[in-house]
Motif scaffolding. Structure first.
Motif, PDB file in Angstrom:
ATOM      1  N   ALA A 279      -5.756 -38.831 -18.176  1.00 30.65           N
ATOM      2  CA  ALA A 279      -7.113 -38.540 -17.722  1.00 30.65           C
ATOM      3  C   ALA A 279      -8.084 -38.937 -18.820  1.00 30.65           C
ATOM      4  O   ALA A 279      -7.787 -38.801 -20.014  1.00 30.65           O
ATOM      5  CB  ALA A 279      -7.273 -37.057 -17.401  1.00 30.65           C
ATOM      6  N   GLY A 280      -9.258 -39.467 -18.428  1.00 25.84           N
ATOM      7  CA  GLY A 280     -10.245 -39.843 -19.424  1.00 25.84           C
ATOM      8  C   GLY A 280     -11.617 -40.021 -18.810  1.00 25.84           C
ATOM      9  O   GLY A 280     -11.741 -40.304 -17.615  1.00 25.84           O
ATOM     10  N   SER A 285      -9.990 -32.819 -19.250  1.00 31.32           N
ATOM     11  CA  SER A 285      -9.268 -31.616 -19.665  1.00 31.32           C
ATOM     12  C   SER A 285      -8.062 -31.410 -18.772  1.00 31.32           C
ATOM     13  O   SER A 285      -8.017 -31.873 -17.622  1.00 31.32           O
ATOM     14  CB  SER A 285     -10.170 -30.382 -19.600  1.00 31.32           C
ATOM     15  N   LEU A 286      -7.087 -30.686 -19.299  1.00 26.91           N
ATOM     16  CA  LEU A 286      -5.911 -30.293 -18.540  1.00 26.91           C
ATOM     17  C   LEU A 286      -6.061 -28.858 -18.083  1.00 26.91           C
ATOM     18  O   LEU A 286      -6.699 -28.039 -18.750  1.00 26.91           O
ATOM     19  CB  LEU A 286      -4.653 -30.427 -19.393  1.00 26.91           C
ATOM     20  N   SER A 287      -5.434 -28.535 -16.948  1.00 25.05           N
ATOM     21  CA  SER A 287      -5.420 -27.157 -16.469  1.00 25.05           C
ATOM     22  C   SER A 287      -4.523 -26.320 -17.380  1.00 25.05           C
ATOM     23  O   SER A 287      -3.721 -26.862 -18.144  1.00 25.05           O
ATOM     24  CB  SER A 287      -4.897 -27.112 -15.036  1.00 25.05           C
ATOM     25  N   PRO A 288      -4.607 -24.999 -17.314  1.00 21.69           N
ATOM     26  CA  PRO A 288      -3.770 -24.147 -18.174  1.00 21.69           C
ATOM     27  C   PRO A 288      -2.275 -24.390 -18.026  1.00 21.69           C
ATOM     28  O   PRO A 288      -1.516 -24.209 -18.976  1.00 21.69           O
ATOM     29  CB  PRO A 288      -4.144 -22.735 -17.733  1.00 21.69           C
ATOM     30  N   ASN A 289      -1.818 -24.825 -16.834  1.00 20.95           N
ATOM     31  CA  ASN A 289      -0.385 -25.075 -16.652  1.00 20.95           C
ATOM     32  C   ASN A 289       0.009 -26.502 -17.018  1.00 20.95           C
ATOM     33  O   ASN A 289       1.173 -26.889 -16.867  1.00 20.95           O
ATOM     34  CB  ASN A 289       0.043 -24.775 -15.212  1.00 20.95           C
ATOM     35  N   ASP A 290      -0.962 -27.297 -17.507  1.00 23.54           N
ATOM     36  CA  ASP A 290      -0.723 -28.683 -17.927  1.00 23.54           C
ATOM     37  C   ASP A 290      -0.227 -29.583 -16.798  1.00 23.54           C
ATOM     38  O   ASP A 290       0.278 -30.677 -17.054  1.00 23.54           O
ATOM     39  CB  ASP A 290       0.270 -28.743 -19.085  1.00 23.54           C
ATOM     40  N   ALA A 291      -0.346 -29.149 -15.554  1.00 21.44           N
ATOM     41  CA  ALA A 291       0.146 -29.938 -14.432  1.00 21.44           C
ATOM     42  C   ALA A 291      -0.970 -30.625 -13.661  1.00 21.44           C
ATOM     43  O   ALA A 291      -0.699 -31.425 -12.764  1.00 21.44           O
ATOM     44  CB  ALA A 291       0.951 -29.051 -13.485  1.00 21.44           C
ATOM     45  N   ALA A 304     -15.838 -40.115 -23.878  1.00 22.08           N
ATOM     46  CA  ALA A 304     -15.679 -39.345 -25.105  1.00 22.08           C
ATOM     47  C   ALA A 304     -14.304 -38.691 -25.224  1.00 22.08           C
ATOM     48  O   ALA A 304     -13.911 -38.282 -26.323  1.00 22.08           O
ATOM     49  CB  ALA A 304     -16.755 -38.259 -25.172  1.00 22.08           C
ATOM     50  N   GLN A 305     -13.583 -38.553 -24.119  1.00 22.92           N
ATOM     51  CA  GLN A 305     -12.305 -37.849 -24.163  1.00 22.92           C
ATOM     52  C   GLN A 305     -11.257 -38.563 -23.315  1.00 22.92           C
ATOM     53  O   GLN A 305     -11.570 -39.105 -22.245  1.00 22.92           O
ATOM     54  CB  GLN A 305     -12.463 -36.413 -23.658  1.00 22.92           C
ATOM     55  N   ALA A 306     -10.043 -38.564 -23.791  1.00 21.32           N
ATOM     56  CA  ALA A 306      -8.914 -39.114 -23.026  1.00 21.32           C
ATOM     57  C   ALA A 306      -7.651 -38.365 -23.414  1.00 21.32           C
ATOM     58  O   ALA A 306      -7.440 -38.038 -24.592  1.00 21.32           O
ATOM     59  CB  ALA A 306      -8.754 -40.606 -23.293  1.00 21.32           C
ATOM     60  N   ILE A 307      -6.827 -38.070 -22.431  1.00 23.04           N
ATOM     61  CA  ILE A 307      -5.615 -37.279 -22.635  1.00 23.04           C
ATOM     62  C   ILE A 307      -4.451 -37.934 -21.904  1.00 23.04           C
ATOM     63  O   ILE A 307      -4.601 -38.393 -20.767  1.00 23.04           O
ATOM     64  CB  ILE A 307      -5.783 -35.842 -22.101  1.00 23.04           C
ATOM     65  N   ALA A 308      -3.306 -37.976 -22.543  1.00 23.66           N
ATOM     66  CA  ALA A 308      -2.070 -38.418 -21.891  1.00 23.66           C
ATOM     67  C   ALA A 308      -0.992 -37.378 -22.163  1.00 23.66           C
ATOM     68  O   ALA A 308      -0.891 -36.834 -23.268  1.00 23.66           O
ATOM     69  CB  ALA A 308      -1.621 -39.770 -22.413  1.00 23.66           C
ATOM     70  N   ARG A 309      -0.178 -37.121 -21.153  1.00 20.86           N
ATOM     71  CA  ARG A 309       0.907 -36.148 -21.297  1.00 20.86           C
ATOM     72  C   ARG A 309       2.181 -36.743 -20.718  1.00 20.86           C
ATOM     73  O   ARG A 309       2.148 -37.426 -19.686  1.00 20.86           O
ATOM     74  CB  ARG A 309       0.555 -34.852 -20.565  1.00 20.86           C
TER      75      ARG A 309
END
Length: 442
Positions: A279-280, A285-291, A304-309
């Motif tokens: 996500a970017g 942001s990720l949800s609390p369960n990271d799903a 400004a933000q990017a996340i990979a899991r």
């Protein structure tokens, strides 16, 4: 028990197994013939038990449902002379673990049998009922993973009891209540399983048998499972300034470069690393369960933000540490206008192939010879996921895949091959009988 250092999974494993198996070949003894006939004679009884368990939902988060499956099993094991211990897991929001113990002859090997009560199917899932498709196939949630494995254990133990070989056997059965989604922290939710492994001389895992090219396979190794996350934070601004010294390159380009570097620089034997979610944007942001993830932005705003899991799976602790060092170094590389962080959640440890594990498979192949079955080669660990046996494999010789053959696991198409339940029960009964007569190294 001292565990030898693991080695790379290679053709030497197969050579070891096949070189030892012929020496162990022997026709079934009179007691073993009783075990074989008992498994067949009581097949209908055990299939009926499987149906009752499958029709009781025991999704990991259905704590009451897991306990109801527990209640079905307690009288079955206690009738065979096992004592029951229920280990509540309220502190990690899980139902608990069910342990049974059978005390036999002193000084002989203690066997640890591993399975699990829970399934991935929660009460709101449409897949809920046992269904007989034909004489050899049944369908249902957990019919193979792992309620079919539990039935295999009971069928084998009841056969041993009928033949008189259970009396002298030292056996602990550990049925976890949260294998599909282990409670955290693992130091709590797996403490009792790890302790059981330290008490045992051999661990037998009753998750599913893998059949490859029509041949039953033995599992002397399972890979680890862990989750990683990369978070990139960068300057935001008008897109007209991107790549300039003042505005930088945003967060998404650097994340893409990091993931590309992972793909190019990390590969090694028996290692996989999946990117499960990205996500970017101007915000992410990720949800609390990271799903689940949320992102917002516009085409004319520098993100400004990017996340990979994702996850990472390896066959040895050395491989895990080596890969993590590379991942951290890649994430730490500088880029224009921001920074990146790396996090890793170590979950299931690896079950590395060891001489002790291979020796167990060789003994199983001695059983196969007695049963007139083809010898089982060692399964490539890339062909199965992580499991609870990995928590004990560092302390005790271990063998996985003693449950029945199934397909469609974790989906609404989960089925089990019924004849494989009885084939596996016979293998397990003979193997446990033979192991239980050996001297303990503890």
């Amino acid at each position: 028990m001292h565990k030898p250092k693991p080695k790379l999974f290679a053709a030497v494993t197969l050579a070891f197994v096949f070189s030892i198996a012929p020496a162990l070949a022997a026709p079934p003894s009179s007691a073993e013939r009783v075990m074989i006939s008992t498994v067949d004679a009581e097949a209908a009884r055990h299939l009926a038990l499987l149906e009752r368990m499958v029709n009781q939902n025991s999704g990991t988060r259905n704590l009451d449902g897991v306990r109801k499956v527990r209640d079905m099993l307690v009288p079955e094991f206690e009738a065979l002379g096992f004592t029951t211990r229920w280990i509540a897991q309220d502190g990690v929001n899980r139902a608990g673990h069910l342990h049974f113990e059978h005390k036999g002859k002193k000084g002989t090997k203690r066997l640890l049998l591993i399975g699990h009560l829970d399934t991935v199917f929660e009460p709101d899932h449409p897949f809920q009922k046992f269904e007989r498709l034909d004489a050899n196939t049944v369908k249902g949630p957990g019919v193979g993973d792992d309620k079919g494995g539990i039935v295999t254990i009971l069928s084998a133990l009841r056969a041993m009891d009928k033949a008189g070989t259970l009396k002298g056997a030292n056996i602990e059965v550990a049925l976890t209540g949260d294998e599909e989604e282990a409670g955290l922290p693992l130091t709590i939710s797996r403490a009792d399983l790890i302790a059981a492994g330290k008490r045992a001389d051999a661990a037998l895992d009753f998750e599913g048998l893998v059949v490859s090219d029509g041949k039953d396979m033995g599992s002397v190794a399972r890979r680890s499972a862990g989750n990683w996350k990369v978070t990139v934070t960068a300057k935001s601004g008008h897109s007209s300034g991107i790549f300039s010294a003042g505005s930088g390159e945003g967060a998404i380009y650097p994340l893409a470069n990091i993931l590309s570097a992972f793909r190019k620089e990390l590969p090694e034997p028996n290692l996989t690393f999946n990117v499960g979610m990205v996500a970017g944007g101007a915000s992410a942001s990720l949800s609390p369960n990271d799903a689940n993830a949320e992102a917002s932005g516009k085409t004319n705003i520098i993100p400004a933000q990017a996340i990979a899991r994702g996850d990472m799976r390896a066959l040895s602790r050395e491989s895990i540490e080596r890969t993590l060092a590379k991942m951290r170094a890649i994430v730490a590389r500088p880029f224009n206008g921001g920074s990146a962080t790396f996090e890793f959640e170590d979950k299931y440890p690896p079950m590395a192939p060891t001489p002790g594990n291979e020796a167990l498979l060789a003994k199983l192949n001695g059983v196969n010879a007695s049963l007139g079955l083809e010898a089982m080669a060692a399964l490539d660990p890339l062909k199965r996921g992580a499991g609870d046996v990995s928590f004990v494999a560092a302390d005790v010789d271990s063998l996985a895949g003693l449950g029945p053959a199934s397909s469609g696991d974790h989906t609404a198409a989960e089925t089990v091959n019924v004849p494989s339940i009885w084939r596996q029960a016979k293998r397990a009964a003979l193997l446990m009988t033979r192991l239980s007569r050996e001297k303990s190294a503890r």
